[in-house]
Design an enzyme around this catalytic site. Structure first.
Site, PDB file in Angstrom:
ATOM      1  N   CYS A 161       8.628  71.405 -40.357  1.00  0.00           N
ATOM      2  CA  CYS A 161       9.507  70.874 -39.320  1.00  0.00           C
ATOM      3  C   CYS A 161       9.934  72.039 -38.452  1.00  0.00           C
ATOM      4  O   CYS A 161       9.739  73.196 -38.805  1.00  0.00           O
ATOM      5  CB  CYS A 161      10.718  70.176 -39.932  1.00  0.00           C
ATOM      6  SG  CYS A 161      11.574  69.113 -38.739  1.00  0.00           S
ATOM      7  N   CYS A 196      13.260  72.062 -36.958  1.00  0.00           N
ATOM      8  CA  CYS A 196      14.705  72.085 -36.685  1.00  0.00           C
ATOM      9  C   CYS A 196      15.434  73.331 -37.205  1.00  0.00           C
ATOM     10  O   CYS A 196      16.421  73.740 -36.623  1.00  0.00           O
ATOM     11  CB  CYS A 196      15.377  70.809 -37.176  1.00  0.00           C
ATOM     12  SG  CYS A 196      15.162  70.471 -38.921  1.00  0.00           S
ATOM     13  N   CYS A 202      13.973  68.624 -34.026  1.00  0.00           N
ATOM     14  CA  CYS A 202      12.731  68.726 -34.802  1.00  0.00           C
ATOM     15  C   CYS A 202      11.497  68.816 -33.911  1.00  0.00           C
ATOM     16  O   CYS A 202      10.363  68.796 -34.402  1.00  0.00           O
ATOM     17  CB  CYS A 202      12.615  67.541 -35.751  1.00  0.00           C
ATOM     18  SG  CYS A 202      14.040  67.394 -36.846  1.00  0.00           S
ATOM     19  N   LYS A 208      11.660  58.052 -42.958  1.00  0.00           N
ATOM     20  CA  LYS A 208      12.799  58.963 -42.996  1.00  0.00           C
ATOM     21  C   LYS A 208      13.872  58.412 -42.062  1.00  0.00           C
ATOM     22  O   LYS A 208      13.661  58.292 -40.849  1.00  0.00           O
ATOM     23  CB  LYS A 208      12.377  60.363 -42.553  1.00  0.00           C
ATOM     24  CG  LYS A 208      13.550  61.335 -42.507  1.00  0.00           C
ATOM     25  CD  LYS A 208      13.113  62.756 -42.266  1.00  0.00           C
ATOM     26  CE  LYS A 208      14.324  63.666 -42.138  1.00  0.00           C
ATOM     27  NZ  LYS A 208      13.947  65.061 -41.933  1.00  0.00           N
ATOM     28  N   ARG A 235      22.154  70.272 -43.760  1.00  0.00           N
ATOM     29  CA  ARG A 235      22.183  70.938 -42.451  1.00  0.00           C
ATOM     30  C   ARG A 235      23.083  72.161 -42.491  1.00  0.00           C
ATOM     31  O   ARG A 235      22.846  73.135 -41.790  1.00  0.00           O
ATOM     32  CB  ARG A 235      22.602  69.950 -41.372  1.00  0.00           C
ATOM     33  CG  ARG A 235      21.523  68.890 -41.174  1.00  0.00           C
ATOM     34  CD  ARG A 235      21.861  67.882 -40.110  1.00  0.00           C
ATOM     35  NE  ARG A 235      20.863  66.811 -40.124  1.00  0.00           N
ATOM     36  CZ  ARG A 235      20.992  65.684 -39.447  1.00  0.00           C
ATOM     37  NH1 ARG A 235      22.049  65.475 -38.695  1.00  0.00           N
ATOM     38  NH2 ARG A 235      20.044  64.766 -39.518  1.00  0.00           N
ATOM     39  N   ARG A 275      19.608  62.642 -34.071  1.00  0.00           N
ATOM     40  CA  ARG A 275      18.171  62.475 -34.294  1.00  0.00           C
ATOM     41  C   ARG A 275      17.726  61.014 -34.185  1.00  0.00           C
ATOM     42  O   ARG A 275      16.680  60.626 -34.680  1.00  0.00           O
ATOM     43  CB  ARG A 275      17.794  63.010 -35.679  1.00  0.00           C
ATOM     44  CG  ARG A 275      18.180  64.453 -35.940  1.00  0.00           C
ATOM     45  CD  ARG A 275      17.231  65.095 -36.942  1.00  0.00           C
ATOM     46  NE  ARG A 275      17.725  66.285 -37.606  1.00  0.00           N
ATOM     47  CZ  ARG A 275      17.890  67.478 -37.038  1.00  0.00           C
ATOM     48  NH1 ARG A 275      17.649  67.649 -35.744  1.00  0.00           N
ATOM     49  NH2 ARG A 275      18.328  68.507 -37.758  1.00  0.00           N
ATOM     50  N   GLU A 289       5.795  52.369 -40.475  1.00  0.00           N
ATOM     51  CA  GLU A 289       5.748  53.843 -40.510  1.00  0.00           C
ATOM     52  C   GLU A 289       4.833  54.325 -41.631  1.00  0.00           C
ATOM     53  O   GLU A 289       4.017  55.226 -41.435  1.00  0.00           O
ATOM     54  CB  GLU A 289       7.155  54.413 -40.734  1.00  0.00           C
ATOM     55  CG  GLU A 289       7.995  54.536 -39.473  1.00  0.00           C
ATOM     56  CD  GLU A 289       7.596  55.734 -38.619  1.00  0.00           C
ATOM     57  OE1 GLU A 289       6.621  56.427 -38.964  1.00  0.00           O
ATOM     58  OE2 GLU A 289       8.261  55.961 -37.596  1.00  0.00           O
ATOM     59  N   LYS A 300      13.121  58.456 -47.648  1.00  0.00           N
ATOM     60  CA  LYS A 300      14.248  59.381 -47.643  1.00  0.00           C
ATOM     61  C   LYS A 300      15.373  58.848 -46.795  1.00  0.00           C
ATOM     62  O   LYS A 300      15.082  58.431 -45.674  1.00  0.00           O
ATOM     63  CB  LYS A 300      13.746  60.711 -47.074  1.00  0.00           C
ATOM     64  CG  LYS A 300      14.798  61.761 -46.914  1.00  0.00           C
ATOM     65  CD  LYS A 300      14.220  62.970 -46.256  1.00  0.00           C
ATOM     66  CE  LYS A 300      15.327  63.969 -46.024  1.00  0.00           C
ATOM     67  NZ  LYS A 300      14.918  65.071 -45.245  1.00  0.00           N
ATOM     68  N   SER A 310      20.673  65.711 -50.026  1.00  0.00           N
ATOM     69  CA  SER A 310      21.835  66.568 -50.236  1.00  0.00           C
ATOM     70  C   SER A 310      23.145  65.798 -50.384  1.00  0.00           C
ATOM     71  O   SER A 310      23.962  66.110 -51.250  1.00  0.00           O
ATOM     72  CB  SER A 310      21.946  67.581 -49.091  1.00  0.00           C
ATOM     73  OG  SER A 310      22.011  66.919 -47.843  1.00  0.00           O
ATOM     74  N   TYR A 322      17.817  67.911 -55.976  1.00  0.00           N
ATOM     75  CA  TYR A 322      18.519  69.170 -56.282  1.00  0.00           C
ATOM     76  C   TYR A 322      18.956  69.186 -57.751  1.00  0.00           C
ATOM     77  O   TYR A 322      19.388  70.210 -58.252  1.00  0.00           O
ATOM     78  CB  TYR A 322      19.713  69.341 -55.330  1.00  0.00           C
ATOM     79  CG  TYR A 322      19.263  69.297 -53.884  1.00  0.00           C
ATOM     80  CD1 TYR A 322      18.691  70.416 -53.294  1.00  0.00           C
ATOM     81  CD2 TYR A 322      19.335  68.119 -53.139  1.00  0.00           C
ATOM     82  CE1 TYR A 322      18.217  70.371 -51.991  1.00  0.00           C
ATOM     83  CE2 TYR A 322      18.860  68.057 -51.839  1.00  0.00           C
ATOM     84  CZ  TYR A 322      18.303  69.187 -51.268  1.00  0.00           C
ATOM     85  OH  TYR A 322      17.820  69.128 -49.983  1.00  0.00           O
TER      86      TYR A 322
END
Ligand code: PBG
Length: 324
Positions: A120, A122, A130, A195, A205, A217, A233, A248, A274, A313
């Site tokens: 990406c 970004c 992005c 996404k 971020r 976005r 998609e 996501k 996150s 994570y």
């Protein structure tokens, strides 16, 4: 069969019965650990909104990758935090960029782990979008070439798989063609296919310094209200050559995971993002939930919905829990 002929509790009465009829199992094989690479030496900057997660310089990154490998985690997803940003995100496809350096160091020291790189712009653009920006518009087609260059450059540095997360139309095809043209036809693409434009990316971020400087976005990431569009998609990415498709975030989109599982026969990943991680950590810190149990329940639910693999994570923590 109805009560009293059928008693659902019969097969719940002891741990062995419960194990025998368990429909979903979670293992370290299912986990992919996202990691943030930063320039420098011996750096381990804690990410405040993601307790237990760090921006890591390459030396420390290797230690964490070794831990992941020892716990049986098959793959990591690598994000880079470059030293300089510019309008075209040139550090994303620089030969000596942070991801390129980190990939080659990891593959050198821990060759057995699969390194997937996030493709990406970004983190690398000064405007934080992005794609290329012209007159305030995020330009789709002009961005494709830069994404393809980024993917080729990651793969040349040693990446085992590339994962475009930008949500430009046609990027999977552009990346597939560029990889093939460069003799990299064996490199798979994990596409962030569905996404969503999600507020759950907030802590990321902060971690990756990738918040857009203007606007949001919504012109490229999906509207959280849509579900049919996720099928379109994902179908588009399959036709363009994706090897694995991703949904996501994960937890607020379990219905999408389940739907895509029914409609598409490629392996599917889900990204437990996150904000999903931060919420559990925060509630645990307040003493309001049992963090470890909620973690395992969350990961199990994502698999039950149909995901074959989970970017999370929690990967290290969950793999330890599964081992002990
Ligand atoms: C970059 C990217 C983002 C995430 C993964 N890749 C942020 C965004 O789209 O703004 C989010 C991951 C997370 O929240 O854990 N395009």
């Amino acid at each position: 069969m109805l009560f009293p002929d059928y008693r659902a509790r019969r097969l719940r009465q002891n741990p062995a019965f419960r194990r025998m009829v368990r429909e979903t199992s979670l293992s370290a094989d299912d986990l992919i650990l996202p990691l943030f690479a930063i320039e420098g030496k011996n750096i381990k900057n804690p990410i405040p909104s993601m307790p237990g997660q760090y921006q890591l310089s390459i030396d420390n990154l290797i230690k964490t990758v070794r831990d992941a490998h020892a716990l049986g985690i098959p793959a990591i997803m690598l994000f880079g935090i470059p030293e300089k940003k510019d309008p075209l995100g040139t550090q994303a496809y620089a030969k000596n960029g942070i991801v390129q350096k980190a990939v080659s160091a990891i593959k050198n020291k821990v060759p057995g782990i699969v390194v997937i790189t996030d493709v990406c712009l970004c983190q690398y653009t000064d405007h934080g979008h992005c794609g290329i920006v012209e007159k305030g518009i995020i330009e789709n087609d002009a961005t494709l070439d830069l994404l393809a260059r980024t993917a080729v450059s990651h793969t040349r540095a040693g990446a085992d798989m590339v994962a475009p997360s930008d949500m430009m139309d046609g990027r999977v095809m552009a990346i597939r063609e560029a990889l093939d043209d460069n003799g990299l036809e064996n490199t798979p693409i994990m596409s962030y296919a569905a996404k969503y434009c999600s507020a759950f990316y907030g802590p990321f971020r902060e971690a990756a310094h990738s918040a857009p400087r203007f606007g949001d976005r919504r012109t490229y990431q999906m509207d959280p209200a849509n579900s049919l569009e996720a099928i379109r998609e994902a179908t588009m990415d399959v036709e363009e050559g994706a090897d694995i498709i991703m949904v996501k975030p994960a937890l607020p989109y379990l219905d999408i995971i389940s739907r895509i599982r029914d409609e598409i026969d490629l392996p599917m990943a889900a990204y437990n993002v996150s904000g999903e991680y931060a919420m559990i950590k925060a509630a645990e810190k307040m003493g309001w939930i049992d963090g470890a149990k909620v973690m395992m329940e969350t990961l199990t639910s994502i698999k039950r919905a149909g995901a074959d693999m989970i970017l999370t994570y929690f990967a290290l923590e969950a793999a330890k829990e599964l081992r002990d």
